[in-house]
Design an enzyme around this catalytic site. Sequence first.
Site, short mmCIF file in Angstrom:
data_model
loop_
_atom_site.label_atom_id
_atom_site.label_comp_id
_atom_site.label_asym_id
_atom_site.label_seq_id
_atom_site.Cartn_x
_atom_site.Cartn_y
_atom_site.Cartn_z
N CYS A 168 -0.97 -3.00 8.04
CA CYS A 168 -0.35 -3.34 9.32
C CYS A 168 -0.45 -2.16 10.27
O CYS A 168 -0.46 -1.01 9.87
CB CYS A 168 1.10 -3.76 9.12
SG CYS A 168 2.19 -2.39 8.68
N GLU A 206 0.83 -1.21 0.00
CA GLU A 206 0.00 0.00 0.00
C GLU A 206 0.86 1.26 0.00
O GLU A 206 0.47 2.28 -0.57
CB GLU A 206 -1.01 0.01 1.16
CG GLU A 206 -0.43 -0.14 2.56
CD GLU A 206 -0.33 -1.61 2.99
OE1 GLU A 206 0.34 -2.39 2.26
OE2 GLU A 206 -0.86 -1.95 4.07
#
Lengths: 334, 334
Positions: free
Chosen positions: A104, A54
């Site tokens: 995350c 990302e």
Amino acid sequence: MVINDEFYMSLAIAEAWKYQLLTYPNPAVGALVLKNGEITSLEAHQKAGNAHAEVLALKSAYLNKNPKSDLQAINNPFAIHDYLKENHNGFFEDCEVYITLEPCNHTGKTPACSDLLVALKPKRVIISVLDPNKKASGGIEKLKAFGIDVTTDICKKQGDDLLFPFLRYMSGKFVFFKLAVRANGSIDGGYITSKESLTYVHELRNVIDTLVIGGNTVRIDRPTLDCRFIENGKAPNIIIYSKQKEFDRTIPLFQIPNREVVISDTLDTSSGYKMIEGGYSLLERFYDRIDMLVLFISPNFKNTNDILLSELKFQILYSTRIGDDELMLLKKRL
Amino acid sequence: MVINDEFYMSLAIAEAWKYQLLTYPNPAVGALVLKNGEITSLEAHQKAGNAHAEVLALKSAYLNKNPKSDLQAINNPFAIHDYLKENHNGFFEDCEVYITLEPCNHTGKTPACSDLLVALKPKRVIISVLDPNKKASGGIEKLKAFGIDVTTDICKKQGDDLLFPFLRYMSGKFVFFKLAVRANGSIDGGYITSKESLTYVHELRNVIDTLVIGGNTVRIDRPTLDCRFIENGKAPNIIIYSKQKEFDRTIPLFQIPNREVVISDTLDTSSGYKMIEGGYSLLERFYDRIDMLVLFISPNFKNTNDILLSELKFQILYSTRIGDDELMLLKKRL
């Protein structure tokens, strides 16, 4: 073809599969950024230590519209985070970010992706699969707490398939078997696959903990089992599966510096990230212990006499063209 | 991944391959519409007589933004053309239209796509391959004459591969061989592929002129060779390749009404759109005469005794998942 969340997520998942098995110990992850409906980036995590999918996708999206930005030269994950946080200037507020895995929420080798997303405030984040790693999870709650619209479970089945190797090695071990066959199943009689396929195998050797090989192959082929087709590759440690412990020590695999070679007659695959390279008889022997089959299929036919195999059943997780060959990643059908 | 003309054209080419071999006597073609940079449609030509790929893509793009339009219910190609010409209201002026093949400039079973594009005036048309069909060509000149920006030769190599079967049957004949193998090359011992693969074979049988089958297969398997897995399928005419002319006429293939069955010991593949279904020995016999191999690979392994094959070389044109199997379309490597 319906152009919807599933369409964009499928592109991100397909991109992630290109680096499957190579991101160890990280999961394979893909991401895509839509800005005002336009695809501005499609990226995948490529290697542990490098930026997450990302982050690469956010970087590429920004560069797509600001090609002369200093960000072009920045590759360090922390530095990318810092640059985007300081310079986004609302760029991402009309963006939708598709990620195959929950971002995350944990600073490790790289900073937490959830913090970057919260700072950039895209209008929506679309996720396929929740993070099974307790240490890194909580990303979605954080995005929501900061008012970002979150959609989950898009292409969940395909997202789960993508995560399969990661889930296995998170649980302690992941063992895959590499087999190369011709279209008619023959596996002897010279090289089977193309240079590109061999290079990919060297990339796999470079990331695994241990390479398992059969004693007969070592005696007959006298292999080197290194990573010479890639730059700065590290030749893996070797387990030679053999009842007979005597080997000619001039065989090239024994000459590699800093390599550990163990000769073992047990089928121990209890821990680590291991690749087994072999033919049909070794596949039969290890079938019960492997998690995945990495199968190269050359489009050629050649008659040889090496077919001897029981009935083994697999499920295709992924297939792609590699050089002249077809590569299939298969999971045992249980 | 760089997001550019090649990226969008690759999506259109991939979509077109899904219907490869089924569009006969038309070429397989894909199209994608970007509106203001946003993918609003991705379509492929599916069947001769149905709308062409670019017409389907223009229709889908319009419906994407006008979902309640009457166009939803319109499928006749002439009626789609008429509806869009009357109702577009400048909708396509900020659109870019990607087409894997030059739009046809000829009214046949469907109206000329070039006329529709000229009427809708997209800001740019991007084309992979020029139309090799003299009767239908001239589309690009017409678009340019009406002031539409045209880009050609994007992904030309992949566009040419997509067009390969069409070029062959335009030249008078196209013969493909269908083979199903397990991952270890075995081809006897019961069903090899999944229901989805069998259904695809029935779709192929429905469009071909003639199915060629070996005499031994007819005697041993006693097949029906119809299209029962699809709706309204037409069982193809059959050539049984056999030196021995006697067959038990109670074998189901002889029971199909309005089917022509010829028993022949020549390898005549000189004309028409033919599929040969068989195993390794028939493949060896016809290798020099086929244009393409349609290869199903099941992910399973099973030991049987049917391997007997010379060295045959192919090049992969396309591969995809179909049911539990991998399907590969292969061209002979010359």
